[in-house]
Design a protein around this motif. Structure first.
Motif, PDB file in Angstrom:
ATOM      1  N   PRO A 115       0.704  -1.190   0.109  1.00 57.14           N
ATOM      2  CA  PRO A 115      -0.055   0.036   0.000  1.00 57.14           C
ATOM      3  C   PRO A 115       0.889   1.126  -0.062  1.00 57.14           C
ATOM      4  CG  PRO A 115      -0.644  -1.505   1.823  1.00 57.14           C
ATOM      5  CD  PRO A 115       0.390  -1.983   0.964  1.00 57.14           C
ATOM      6  N   GLY A 122      -9.939   2.766  -0.436  1.00 54.74           N
ATOM      7  CA  GLY A 122      -8.754   2.323  -0.324  1.00 54.74           C
ATOM      8  C   GLY A 122      -8.571   1.167  -1.233  1.00 54.74           C
ATOM      9  N   GLU A 162      -5.228   2.962   1.472  1.00 55.02           N
ATOM     10  CA  GLU A 162      -4.986   1.717   0.721  1.00 55.02           C
ATOM     11  C   GLU A 162      -4.519   0.685   1.810  1.00 55.02           C
ATOM     12  OE1 GLU A 162      -3.082   3.206  -3.698  1.00 55.02           O
ATOM     13  OE2 GLU A 162      -1.847   2.008  -2.471  1.00 55.02           O
ATOM     14  N   ARG A 180      -6.745  -2.975   1.854  1.00 51.51           N
ATOM     15  CA  ARG A 180      -6.314  -4.204   2.040  1.00 51.51           C
ATOM     16  C   ARG A 180      -6.347  -5.032   3.024  1.00 51.51           C
ATOM     17  NH1 ARG A 180      -0.030  -5.899   1.283  1.00 51.51           N
ATOM     18  NH2 ARG A 180       0.014  -5.230   3.424  1.00 51.51           N
ATOM     19  N   SER A 205      -8.296   2.538  -4.703  1.00 46.70           N
ATOM     20  CA  SER A 205      -7.162   3.263  -5.152  1.00 46.70           C
ATOM     21  C   SER A 205      -5.818   2.243  -5.377  1.00 46.70           C
ATOM     22  CB  SER A 205      -6.797   4.120  -4.044  1.00 46.70           C
ATOM     23  OG  SER A 205      -5.344   4.588  -4.339  1.00 46.70           O
ATOM     24  N   ILE A 206      -6.033   1.282  -4.488  1.00 46.69           N
ATOM     25  CA  ILE A 206      -4.851   0.185  -4.821  1.00 46.69           C
ATOM     26  C   ILE A 206      -5.204  -0.694  -6.135  1.00 46.69           C
ATOM     27  CG2 ILE A 206      -5.900  -1.609  -3.523  1.00 46.69           C
ATOM     28  CD1 ILE A 206      -3.085  -2.175  -2.177  1.00 46.69           C
TER      29      ILE A 206
END
Length: 299
Positions: free
Chosen positions: A128, A223, A133, A137, A226-227
């Protein structure tokens, strides 16, 4: 005052029904964020409930979760009417039941969510770049390792005892009572994540970080988005973890659907009656949880 009574009720239930107490406390905090710290029973009307529902929708809370929220509000309100009113003496503290005219939104069946195994591997091995992020995860794999635990249950479940989290699944607690109870082992893979987000009066600190489950879920999903975009993989949401657990267990490990349902704490009328007589086989559930975690580790 509804909020004053709800806090007292949650405190009374804290030792004997910790999951229910945590759920009530969570709802109280959400109502305070919307309404302020005082809510006379006379103001808790159909119009107020509709306004609260609209506020929740505006914060990204799903309809199924709103249904859970409103069932809890109704439960607290009905207990208040029983405890505080004395119709024989004409002593009425809670003057009416707004739920006779307010319709609790029905739960909506979730759409099918499929995640490719290579996507799980990429997400697992990724680094991350931001705190959001990392949250996305972590919470995704926390749910996967804890057999698809829902966001609201991650926020409200009590602290673990002897390496297990024992809770009542919020989505169906009002309908199934004790039959909604689940005990989940904190397996080795989940331990580092658990330690990063350990709570004080609950297993995790998510309820201390976010006002409502909609805010929590939105942060997790942002998050994950985004990742996934950074890794150029299909964007997934938090709820894919629950589907991934079921899909791996059944399609890749050959676990019978009835056993998968036990792991997810799904229910049928027949199964609920059987559990009352025979009890839930947590050894079998633990074994399936271990198999899925080993499968994910080997990807």
């Amino acid at each position: 005052d509804f909020i004053f009574y709800a806090r007292a009720l949650a405190e009374r239930k804290r030792k004997t029904q910790p999951t229910t107490a945590a759920g009530y406390t969570f709802i109280i905090n959400s109502i305070v964020a919307f309404n302020g710290s005082a809510l006379p029973f006379s103001r808790l009307t159909r119009r107020w409930l509709c306004s609260y529902e609209g506020w929740l929708r505006g914060r990204g809370v799903t309809q199924s979760t709103i249904s859970t929220y409103m069932r809890r509000v109704r439960s607290i309100h009905r207990q208040a009417r029983v405890e505080l009113n004395d119709e024989e003496l004409g002593h009425i503290v809670v003057p009416f039941d707004p739920f006779t005219s307010y319709r609790i939104p029905p739960e909506i069946t979730e759409i099918e969510r499929h995640i490719d195994l290579s996507h799980i591997r990429t997400l697992r091995d990724s680094e991350p770049m931001t705190q959001r992020e990392a949250l996305g995860r972590d919470v995704f794999f926390l749910s996967l390792y804890l057999m698809g635990m829902n966001a609201i249950d991650l926020m409200t479940c009590p602290p673990p005892i002897d390496g297990r989290i024992r809770y009542r699944r919020s989505k169906v607690e009002a309908k199934r009572g004790n039959a909604a109870t689940m005990s989940v082992r904190i397996i080795e893979e989940a331990q580092p994540i658990v330690q990063r987000y350990v709570g004080t009066n609950s297993a995790f600190d998510f309820a201390q970080r976010y006002v409502c489950v909609g805010d929590f879920r939105a942060a997790v999903n942002k998050g994950l988005s985004s990742i996934c975009r950074r890794l150029n993989t299909p964007v997934i949401t938090f709820y894919y973890a629950r589907h991934a657990f079921a899909e791996i267990a059944h399609q890749h490990l050959g676990v019978p659907l009835d056993d998968v349902a036990r792991c997810l704490n799904h229910s049928s009328q027949t199964r609920s009656i059987t559990f009352r007589y025979a009890g839930r086989d947590y050894a079998r559930i633990d074994d399936i949880q271990r198999q899925v975690a080993d499968f994910v580790a080997a990807l």
